[in-house]
Design a protein around this motif. Structure first.
Motif, PDB file in Angstrom:
ATOM      1  N   UNK A   2      -6.151  33.646  11.052  1.00 32.18           N
ATOM      2  CA  UNK A   2      -5.235  32.652  10.511  1.00 32.18           C
ATOM      3  C   UNK A   2      -5.467  32.447   9.024  1.00 32.18           C
ATOM      4  N   UNK A   3      -4.378  32.141   8.312  1.00 27.74           N
ATOM      5  CA  UNK A   3      -4.452  31.926   6.876  1.00 27.74           C
ATOM      6  C   UNK A   3      -5.093  30.579   6.590  1.00 27.74           C
ATOM      7  N   UNK A   4      -5.951  30.546   5.567  1.00 24.89           N
ATOM      8  CA  UNK A   4      -6.629  29.303   5.203  1.00 24.89           C
ATOM      9  C   UNK A   4      -5.618  28.309   4.649  1.00 24.89           C
ATOM     10  N   UNK A   5      -5.679  27.084   5.134  1.00 25.86           N
ATOM     11  CA  UNK A   5      -4.785  26.028   4.676  1.00 25.86           C
ATOM     12  C   UNK A   5      -5.453  25.292   3.517  1.00 25.86           C
ATOM     13  N   UNK A   6      -5.139  25.696   2.290  1.00 26.50           N
ATOM     14  CA  UNK A   6      -5.764  25.080   1.125  1.00 26.50           C
ATOM     15  C   UNK A   6      -5.342  23.621   0.969  1.00 26.50           C
ATOM     16  N   UNK A   7      -4.173  23.256   1.481  1.00 29.30           N
ATOM     17  CA  UNK A   7      -3.733  21.871   1.404  1.00 29.30           C
ATOM     18  C   UNK A   7      -4.623  20.968   2.253  1.00 29.30           C
ATOM     19  N   UNK A   8      -5.117  21.505   3.366  1.00 29.72           N
ATOM     20  CA  UNK A   8      -6.022  20.702   4.193  1.00 29.72           C
ATOM     21  C   UNK A   8      -7.358  20.531   3.478  1.00 29.72           C
ATOM     22  N   UNK A   9      -7.799  21.574   2.801  1.00 31.07           N
ATOM     23  CA  UNK A   9      -9.018  21.439   2.006  1.00 31.07           C
ATOM     24  C   UNK A   9      -8.816  20.439   0.874  1.00 31.07           C
ATOM     25  N   UNK A  10      -7.632  20.450   0.262  1.00 34.36           N
ATOM     26  CA  UNK A  10      -7.329  19.479  -0.791  1.00 34.36           C
ATOM     27  C   UNK A  10      -7.337  18.059  -0.222  1.00 34.36           C
ATOM     28  N   UNK A  11      -6.858  17.928   1.013  1.00 29.14           N
ATOM     29  CA  UNK A  11      -6.879  16.617   1.678  1.00 29.14           C
ATOM     30  C   UNK A  11      -8.305  16.103   1.812  1.00 29.14           C
ATOM     31  N   UNK A  12      -9.223  16.993   2.153  1.00 28.20           N
ATOM     32  CA  UNK A  12     -10.621  16.601   2.319  1.00 28.20           C
ATOM     33  C   UNK A  12     -11.314  16.374   0.977  1.00 28.20           C
ATOM     34  N   UNK A  13     -10.881  17.110  -0.036  1.00 30.03           N
ATOM     35  CA  UNK A  13     -11.503  16.987  -1.351  1.00 30.03           C
ATOM     36  C   UNK A  13     -11.075  15.720  -2.065  1.00 30.03           C
ATOM     37  N   UNK A  14      -9.873  15.251  -1.805  1.00 28.63           N
ATOM     38  CA  UNK A  14      -9.328  14.095  -2.526  1.00 28.63           C
ATOM     39  C   UNK A  14     -10.249  12.871  -2.454  1.00 28.63           C
ATOM     40  N   UNK A  15     -10.673  12.406  -1.271  1.00 27.05           N
ATOM     41  CA  UNK A  15     -11.545  11.226  -1.225  1.00 27.05           C
ATOM     42  C   UNK A  15     -12.916  11.481  -1.834  1.00 27.05           C
ATOM     43  N   UNK A  16     -13.390  12.720  -1.779  1.00 28.67           N
ATOM     44  CA  UNK A  16     -14.670  13.046  -2.416  1.00 28.67           C
ATOM     45  C   UNK A  16     -14.563  12.828  -3.920  1.00 28.67           C
ATOM     46  N   UNK A  17     -13.506  13.331  -4.513  1.00 27.53           N
ATOM     47  CA  UNK A  17     -13.325  13.185  -5.958  1.00 27.53           C
ATOM     48  C   UNK A  17     -13.057  11.730  -6.330  1.00 27.53           C
ATOM     49  N   UNK A  18     -12.354  11.010  -5.459  1.00 29.28           N
ATOM     50  CA  UNK A  18     -12.121   9.585  -5.720  1.00 29.28           C
ATOM     51  C   UNK A  18     -13.440   8.815  -5.760  1.00 29.28           C
ATOM     52  N   UNK A  19     -14.352   9.157  -4.870  1.00 35.85           N
ATOM     53  CA  UNK A  19     -15.672   8.511  -4.855  1.00 35.85           C
ATOM     54  C   UNK A  19     -16.472   8.881  -6.091  1.00 35.85           C
ATOM     55  N   UNK A  20     -16.425  10.143  -6.486  1.00 36.28           N
ATOM     56  CA  UNK A  20     -17.120  10.593  -7.697  1.00 36.28           C
ATOM     57  C   UNK A  20     -16.597   9.831  -8.907  1.00 36.28           C
ATOM     58  N   UNK A  21     -15.285   9.647  -8.987  1.00 31.20           N
ATOM     59  CA  UNK A  21     -14.692   8.912 -10.106  1.00 31.20           C
ATOM     60  C   UNK A  21     -15.133   7.460 -10.089  1.00 31.20           C
ATOM     61  N   UNK A  22     -15.169   6.872  -8.918  1.00 31.16           N
ATOM     62  CA  UNK A  22     -15.570   5.475  -8.775  1.00 31.16           C
ATOM     63  C   UNK A  22     -17.006   5.265  -9.251  1.00 31.16           C
ATOM     64  N   UNK A  23     -17.853   6.253  -9.042  1.00 29.84           N
ATOM     65  CA  UNK A  23     -19.259   6.177  -9.453  1.00 29.84           C
ATOM     66  C   UNK A  23     -19.458   6.626 -10.898  1.00 29.84           C
ATOM     67  N   UNK A  24     -18.370   7.008 -11.559  1.00 32.19           N
ATOM     68  CA  UNK A  24     -18.412   7.466 -12.943  1.00 32.19           C
ATOM     69  C   UNK A  24     -19.366   8.660 -13.090  1.00 32.19           C
ATOM     70  N   UNK A  25     -19.169   9.617 -12.194  1.00 33.82           N
ATOM     71  CA  UNK A  25     -19.993  10.819 -12.180  1.00 33.82           C
ATOM     72  C   UNK A  25     -19.095  12.059 -12.258  1.00 33.82           C
ATOM     73  N   UNK A  26     -19.734  13.223 -12.295  1.00 33.59           N
ATOM     74  CA  UNK A  26     -19.044  14.504 -12.124  1.00 33.59           C
ATOM     75  C   UNK A  26     -19.661  15.186 -10.911  1.00 33.59           C
ATOM     76  N   UNK A  27     -19.062  16.304 -10.499  1.00 41.80           N
ATOM     77  CA  UNK A  27     -19.563  17.034  -9.335  1.00 41.80           C
ATOM     78  C   UNK A  27     -19.426  18.523  -9.625  1.00 41.80           C
TER      79      UNK A  27
END
Length: 276
Positions: A2-27
């Motif tokens: 099956x083809x990898x669903x990059x949109x699903x990965x983006x869905x999972x990455x979104x809250x991670x990046x939101x938390x990183x931004x909230x902590x004023x950090x980078x990843x």
């Protein structure tokens, strides 16, 4: 396989990046890959949709937070001036990401971007179904843009221009007045360069139901036009627009008539025009 669903990965990455931004950090790419369970080299495919969404929605450049070993965003990052990364990072850190709905929530149901795009182009009558599945206006507009680009074979309907970065999907019935079906219906779109998109949206130019172009002042009686202006306006009057290859993608007469009825009711310049 099956083809990898990059949109699903983006869905999972979104809250991670939101938390990183909230902590004023980078990843780092490696750290984000660990969160998602993927190799760090594949992260660029995850960041692409997020970056495009932020740019389309005029949001701060969220993907600026993902850095390589040198502490810099990768070469695919284009959402902010690389010579002034500090201001971009500050914009992202200061933005209330928790108030933003995850635009990739639709992927939780196993839906991929490609499948949604195929649905819009293969079955235009089902555009409303796609609209109800994708809650984010930004993603909806990206889908509409890509569907119209595909339908018009990446050619401007008025000029034949083929510069990919200079082609925009213009709604015939504008978004605020459109039904859910019309908002994503490829038949409610015309692929135009930015100038003609602006002229279309501001009632200088339109199309008739027979797909000929109409300019509000074909004789240039309001003022003298330069040769360049004339080539892009008065000389297009009465010309046939370039149509999608497949008839199922061509603008619907009902949509054109709705647009032109609005012109007639709002603008004196159009009242005496034969727009049918």
């Amino acid at each position: 396989m099956s083809k990898i669903n990059q949109m699903d990965r983006a869905r999972l990455a979104w809250p991670v990046l939101a938390t990183v931004a909230e902590k004023r950090q980078t990843i780092t790419y490696k750290e984000l890959g660990a969160h998602l369970g993927v190799h760090h080299r594949a992260i660029r495919y995850v960041l692409g949709p997020i970056q495009e969404y932020c740019m389309e929605s005029a949001l701060p450049p969220m993907t600026i937070l993902v850095v390589n070993g040198s502490g810099l965003p990768g070469t695919g990052f284009i959402a902010h001036n690389r010579k002034d990364l500090d201001s971009g990072i500050e914009r992202v850190w200061s933005y209330p990401w928790r108030q933003e709905r995850n635009p990739f929530d639709f992927a939780a149901e196993g839906l991929s971007y490609d499948s949604l795009l195929t649905g819009l182009t293969e079955n235009p009558d089902e555009a409303e179904q796609v609209y109800t599945k994708v809650k984010s206006r930004g993603i909806q507009q990206i889908l509409f843009r890509d569907a119209v680009r595909k339908a018009y074979s990446w050619q401007c309907a008025f000029t034949g221009m083929e510069f990919p970065d200079a082609l925009e999907a213009c709604h015939i019935v504008p978004w605020p007045d459109a039904t859910p079906q019309q908002r994503l219906d490829v038949r409610n779109g015309v692929l135009l360069n930015p100038l003609h998109h602006k002229l279309f949206d501001t009632a200088y130019i339109t199309v008739r139901s027979d797909y000929t172009i109409a300019y509000w002042d074909p004789s240039a009686s309001s003022r003298q036009h330069s040769k360049l202006e004339a080539s892009l306006t008065t000389q297009l009057h009465g010309q046939q627009m370039r149509l999608p290859r497949f008839a199922k993608h061509r603008p619907l007469a009902d949509y054109i008539e709705q647009h032109n009825d609005t012109l007639r009711s709002k603008f004196d310049e159009w009242k005496d025009f034969d727009l049918w």
